[in-house]
Write a protein that holds these residues in place. Structure first.
Motif, PDB file in Angstrom:
ATOM      1  N   GLU A  64     -60.001  13.085   0.142  1.00 16.26           N
ATOM      2  CA  GLU A  64     -58.678  12.895   0.738  1.00 16.26           C
ATOM      3  C   GLU A  64     -57.614  13.417  -0.202  1.00 16.26           C
ATOM      4  O   GLU A  64     -57.716  13.251  -1.420  1.00 16.26           O
ATOM      5  CB  GLU A  64     -58.435  11.410   1.009  1.00 16.26           C
ATOM      6  N   ASP A  65     -56.598  14.049   0.367  1.00 15.10           N
ATOM      7  CA  ASP A  65     -55.460  14.482  -0.444  1.00 15.10           C
ATOM      8  C   ASP A  65     -54.738  13.256  -0.968  1.00 15.10           C
ATOM      9  O   ASP A  65     -54.624  12.245  -0.257  1.00 15.10           O
ATOM     10  CB  ASP A  65     -54.485  15.319   0.386  1.00 15.10           C
ATOM     11  N   PRO A  66     -54.228  13.322  -2.210  1.00 15.63           N
ATOM     12  CA  PRO A  66     -53.459  12.179  -2.713  1.00 15.63           C
ATOM     13  C   PRO A  66     -52.191  12.012  -1.882  1.00 15.63           C
ATOM     14  O   PRO A  66     -51.653  12.988  -1.361  1.00 15.63           O
ATOM     15  CB  PRO A  66     -53.140  12.558  -4.158  1.00 15.63           C
ATOM     16  N   PRO A  67     -51.699  10.778  -1.738  1.00 16.99           N
ATOM     17  CA  PRO A  67     -50.485  10.573  -0.950  1.00 16.99           C
ATOM     18  C   PRO A  67     -49.291  11.282  -1.592  1.00 16.99           C
ATOM     19  O   PRO A  67     -49.207  11.409  -2.808  1.00 16.99           O
ATOM     20  CB  PRO A  67     -50.290   9.060  -0.948  1.00 16.99           C
ATOM     21  N   GLU A  68     -48.421  11.763  -0.744  1.00 16.70           N
ATOM     22  CA  GLU A  68     -47.206  12.434  -1.222  1.00 16.70           C
ATOM     23  C   GLU A  68     -46.284  11.394  -1.853  1.00 16.70           C
ATOM     24  O   GLU A  68     -46.116  10.293  -1.309  1.00 16.70           O
ATOM     25  CB  GLU A  68     -46.485  13.102  -0.045  1.00 16.70           C
ATOM     26  N   PRO A  69     -45.648  11.722  -2.986  1.00 13.36           N
ATOM     27  CA  PRO A  69     -44.683  10.785  -3.561  1.00 13.36           C
ATOM     28  C   PRO A  69     -43.464  10.681  -2.656  1.00 13.36           C
ATOM     29  O   PRO A  69     -43.133  11.648  -1.961  1.00 13.36           O
ATOM     30  CB  PRO A  69     -44.326  11.404  -4.915  1.00 13.36           C
ATOM     31  N   PRO A  70     -42.810   9.539  -2.647  1.00 14.76           N
ATOM     32  CA  PRO A  70     -41.624   9.394  -1.801  1.00 14.76           C
ATOM     33  C   PRO A  70     -40.539  10.384  -2.224  1.00 14.76           C
ATOM     34  O   PRO A  70     -40.359  10.670  -3.401  1.00 14.76           O
ATOM     35  CB  PRO A  70     -41.165   7.961  -2.028  1.00 14.76           C
TER      36      PRO A  70
END
Length: 77
Positions: free
Chosen positions: A65-71
């Protein structure tokens, strides 16, 4: 995203090098560069890697899974 980490482990177990893949297996230097850069490969190249290393697809690639995008700056926490 697709990861080639299993390929490096499989190559180590089989005592294969990128030179082995190129000279004995016919894998092009541009394909080796694509693998090292984490770029996409054709199913033909994946098939060739499996044939050369006598392994399964899961011994060459894996899905992560791609890491979550930072806010962003406009996102409130």
């Amino acid at each position: 995203m697709i990861s080639y980490e299993p390929l490096w482990r499989t190559m180590k177990l089989r005592e294969a090098t990128t030179y082995t893949l190129q000279v004995k297996g016919g894998i092009s230097s541009s394909t080796i560069r694509r693998i090292k850069a984490g770029d996409s490969l054709s199913t033909h190249s994946i098939d060739a890697l499996c044939r050369i290393l006598h392994c399964r697809v899961q011994d060459v690639i894996e899905y992560k899974e791609d890491p979550p995008e930072p806010p962003g700056p406009d996102t409130q926490a």
